[in-house]
Design an enzyme around this catalytic site. Structure first.
Site, PDB file in Angstrom:
ATOM      1  N   ASP A  13      31.754  34.969  43.025  1.00  0.00           N
ATOM      2  CA  ASP A  13      32.216  36.321  43.342  1.00  0.00           C
ATOM      3  C   ASP A  13      31.936  37.265  42.186  1.00  0.00           C
ATOM      4  OD1 ASP A  13      33.727  38.415  44.707  1.00  0.00           O
ATOM      5  OD2 ASP A  13      35.300  38.020  43.252  1.00  0.00           O
ATOM      6  N   HIS A  14      32.141  36.784  40.973  1.00  0.00           N
ATOM      7  CA  HIS A  14      31.916  37.615  39.792  1.00  0.00           C
ATOM      8  C   HIS A  14      30.437  37.700  39.425  1.00  0.00           C
ATOM      9  CE1 HIS A  14      36.372  36.996  38.409  1.00  0.00           C
ATOM     10  NE2 HIS A  14      36.254  37.559  39.593  1.00  0.00           N
ATOM     11  N   ASP A  15      29.599  37.033  40.193  1.00  0.00           N
ATOM     12  CA  ASP A  15      28.149  37.188  40.087  1.00  0.00           C
ATOM     13  C   ASP A  15      27.638  38.233  41.067  1.00  0.00           C
ATOM     14  OD1 ASP A  15      25.515  36.775  39.370  1.00  0.00           O
ATOM     15  OD2 ASP A  15      25.394  34.733  40.133  1.00  0.00           O
TER      16      ASP A  15
END
Length: 692
Positions: free
Chosen positions: A174-176
């Site tokens: 998700d943080h990518d």
């Protein structure tokens, strides 16, 4: 859209070659596959004839079973996941991707790059049609949270045996893909707290609110009904390791040592920290919780391990060449793990279409229905605490409550990352549903009244802030039929009643609530619309990526990356070994048999009846006996009843550790120890005496 195995092509996730699921892989399993290939439809109903999980039944399935039988008979062990292929590492591609995602698409160089507008699948539903929050006629998000997401709904573990890595990897990826931040000095959109809320308004003042700031709006939007407010994705929309390497050149440079292509890391193998005690990483959220920081650390170690090997292979390579080559491999690994392990575990084996090559017509941009609603499913899967386990699955220190694990990365200096990663592989995830543990629902980032927030309420409020369409409108936008009643969303009668009481109209449900309430698809851990949104986004992020690893590598280089699992990366960069091959499943098993020892002196029909089902001249398995699986504290976790041959099985272990199996009829117990997420313990047998 397919989200798992169809009935006639069933796949045994636990042990693929065990076609008849009897705990033994033998020639019988191969024969069953062959018979299924020749049209024996009776096999489909009870057997798992799709051995390789490709949605088809072919000679390859039978060959997999035959090879397994041959390997087992020769006493050959499976390859050690930590053993890296002996071939040279993949070479540096002729063109490397930019840090900020620009230039990936030739004709539209901004597609997928940082700073782009979130896309919409369904039309915006703002209060004024332009920018004001939606849902003004709906209950407070905190009221909804209290009604449907409280502790009563949080007990269920993943029915399909998914591990805690479901949430760890999900957040890492998700943080990518996306980051949309609120504006600190922007418009307030506080969440109303119901009067007398036991956590946030115990005094019954009716005046308490939960602070909430609106998201940043893309410049130039929100000017009219024809140009409603849109929001910004501040990082790249590709799975390109931006959480490891950053999404802008300044961050990327700050993470590098500029020696030997390596990233900066401490002598203890941990991420460096800033003056505020936050780790320095490619994404600003890397310190949010211990598990997330651990997986960030793992991939920095993997980059540096690859960089060192590249330098050994090619002493003439420059720092930049080594860095970019290691970066390309790590990005490929993250992509491969995501599409070949994580998504099949979450959605089912055939949920995302097979890769057909780069498609320049596909915009990989992030859809707001994905980032603001569907991909927040993981909030429901977190356990209430984080544990620290050794290589044998035993605790090495006290667990940390989830509420105390936020922004506490300094703890890794004491624990390291091994015990946290072992925990993630050795503990079952909670089920994807509307329930969320107290650590997120009442104590997010602090206690109530002192920074504490309710993540469920925040998810609902963020959807209204972004003008998300309701659940039914979004179904139509993704090609699904609208539902006409609450029981078409969920078979849970109590949840149906709560949804009806809260919303009244099935056409007015907040999107996140509807997604979490959905009954799951067969062989999937999410519902129909959730699966459609997630599969759509990951399909576009892949197909619209010119640098996707299957598009730029081939042959042995592609095989090198494709055959690297998350278990491999963990074992190559920690002291852990013996992890299950697929760490996204925690599916340990104990099998045994209850037999009857026949008393001497049996004669006539009694002796004949007893001998008719004996395994040898002395014992026979018996049906109908009850077995109980007990925790170390003596609580009953599960029960099983012996089949007609006296066999029983437990697969409901919530985590590694010590357990007992008890035969209810006699009270006899046997101790068992589960040390890994794929342990299969057989022969936990019981014998009872009878005179028939």
């Amino acid at each position: 859209m397919m989200a798992g195995d169809v009935d006639s092509y069933r796949h045994n996730v636990f042990d693929a070659e065990d076609v008849n699921d009897d705990g033994v892989v033998s020639a019988i399993d191969a024969l069953l596959v062959i018979n299924a290939m020749h049209g024996d439809e009776s096999i489909d109903k009870e057997m798992f004839s799709d051995v390789n999980g490709d949605g088809r039944r072919s000679a390859l399935d039978a060959l997999m079973v035959i090879n397994r039988v041959r390997r087992d008979r020769m006493g050959l062990d499976d390859p050690d996941p930590a053993d890296e292929p002996i071939t040279l590492l993949p070479m540096l591609p002729s063109e490397v991707r930019s840090i900020d995602g620009s230039g990936n698409h030739i004709e539209h160089p901004d597609w997928g790059s940082s700073g782009q507008t979130l896309l919409r699948a369904a039309a915006a539903q703002y209060g004024d049609g332009i920018a004001s929050p939606g849902g003004a006629d709906r209950p407070s998000p905190r009221e909804i949270s209290n009604a449907i997401a409280g502790a009563a709904q949080t007990a269920a573990r993943s029915e399909r045996g998914l591990s805690a890595f479901l949430s760890v990897w999900g957040q890492f990826v998700d943080h990518d893909l996306g980051l949309t931040e609120s504006v600190e000095d922007g418009d307030a959109f506080d969440i109303a707290i119901p009067m007398g809320d036991p956590m946030f308004d115990p005094g019954g003042t009716g005046e308490v609110v939960m602070p909430f700031k609106r998201s940043m709006i893309q410049e130039g939007t929100g000017t009219s009904a024809g140009n409603p407010a849109q929001h910004v994705n501040e990082i790249t929309a590709y799975i390109d390791g931006s959480q490891v390497y950053g999404s802008d050149i300044e961050t990327a440079h700050a993470l590098r040592s500029f020696v030997g292509g390596r990233l900066t890391i401490t002598a203890e193998g941990l991420l460096p920290m800033d003056d505020a005690g936050m780790v320095i990483a490619g994404d600003v959220r890397a310190s949010e919780n211990l598990s997330l920081t651990a997986i960030h650390t793992l991939f920095v170690r993997e980059h540096n391990r690859l960089a060192d090997r590249i330098a050994d292979e090619d002493p003439a390579a420059t720092d930049e060449q080594i860095y970019q080559r290691a970066r390309a491999i790590v990005i490929g690994q993250i992509q491969s793990i995501t599409y070949h392990e994580y998504l099949p575990a979450l959605l089912g084996v055939h949920s995302v279409a097979r890769y057909a090559g780069y498609d320049a017509q596909v915009n990989p941009g992030i859809v707001t229905e994905f980032s603001t609603a569907a991909y927040r499913f993981g909030h429901s899967t977190l356990n209430e605490d984080i544990k620290f386990l050794d290589n044998e699955g035993r605790p090495v220190r006290d667990a940390v409550p989830l509420k105390d694990a936020f922004f506490h990365s300094v703890m890794l200096e004491e624990t390291g990352i091994d015990s946290i990663l072992k925990y993630a592989a050795s503990t079952r995830s909670l089920e994807v549903d509307v329930g969320v543990v107290d650590g997120l629902r009442n104590f997010l980032f602090g206690p109530p009244g002192a920074g504490g927030m309710d993540l469920v309420a925040m998810n609902i409020q963020r959807g209204r802030d972004h003008g998300l369409s309701d659940y039914n409108t979004t179904r139509v936008a993704f090609g699904l039929d609208p539902v006409e009643s609450f029981d078409a969303i969920t078979s849970d009668v109590m949840l149906q009643d709560e949804l009806s009481r809260l919303y009244g109209d099935v056409n007015d449900i907040d999107l996140w609530v509807g997604l979490m309430a959905e009954d799951h698809l067969s062989d999937s851990s999410v519902g129909e619309l959730t699966a459609a949104i997630i599969a759509d986004q990951f399909g576009r992020s892949r197909d619209g990526d010119r640098f996707y690893f299957e598009n730029i590598f081939s042959g042995d280089e592609l095989r090198f990356i494709s055959e690297t699992t998350l278990a491999d990366v963990i074992e190559r960069n920690t002291q852990l070994d013996g992890l299950q091959a697929n760490v996204f499943f925690m599916q340990s098993e104990v099998r045994g048999r209850v037999t009857v020892a026949m008393a001497s002196g049996l004669t006539g029909k009694a002796a004949l009846d007893a001998m008719s089902s004996t395994v040898d001249d002395r014992i026979t398995g018996v049906a109908g006996f009850t077995l109980e699986l007990l925790s170390v504290g003596g609580a009953v976790i599960d029960t099983a009843v012996t089949d007609q041959r006296g066999n029983y099985r437990f697969r409901s272990f919530p985590e590694t550790g010590s357990y007992q199996v008890r035969l209810s009829e006699t009270g006899d117990t046997q101790d068992v120890v589960i040390s890994g997420g794929g342990d299969r313990i057989r022969g936990v047998d019981f014998e009872v005496m009878t005179n028939f």
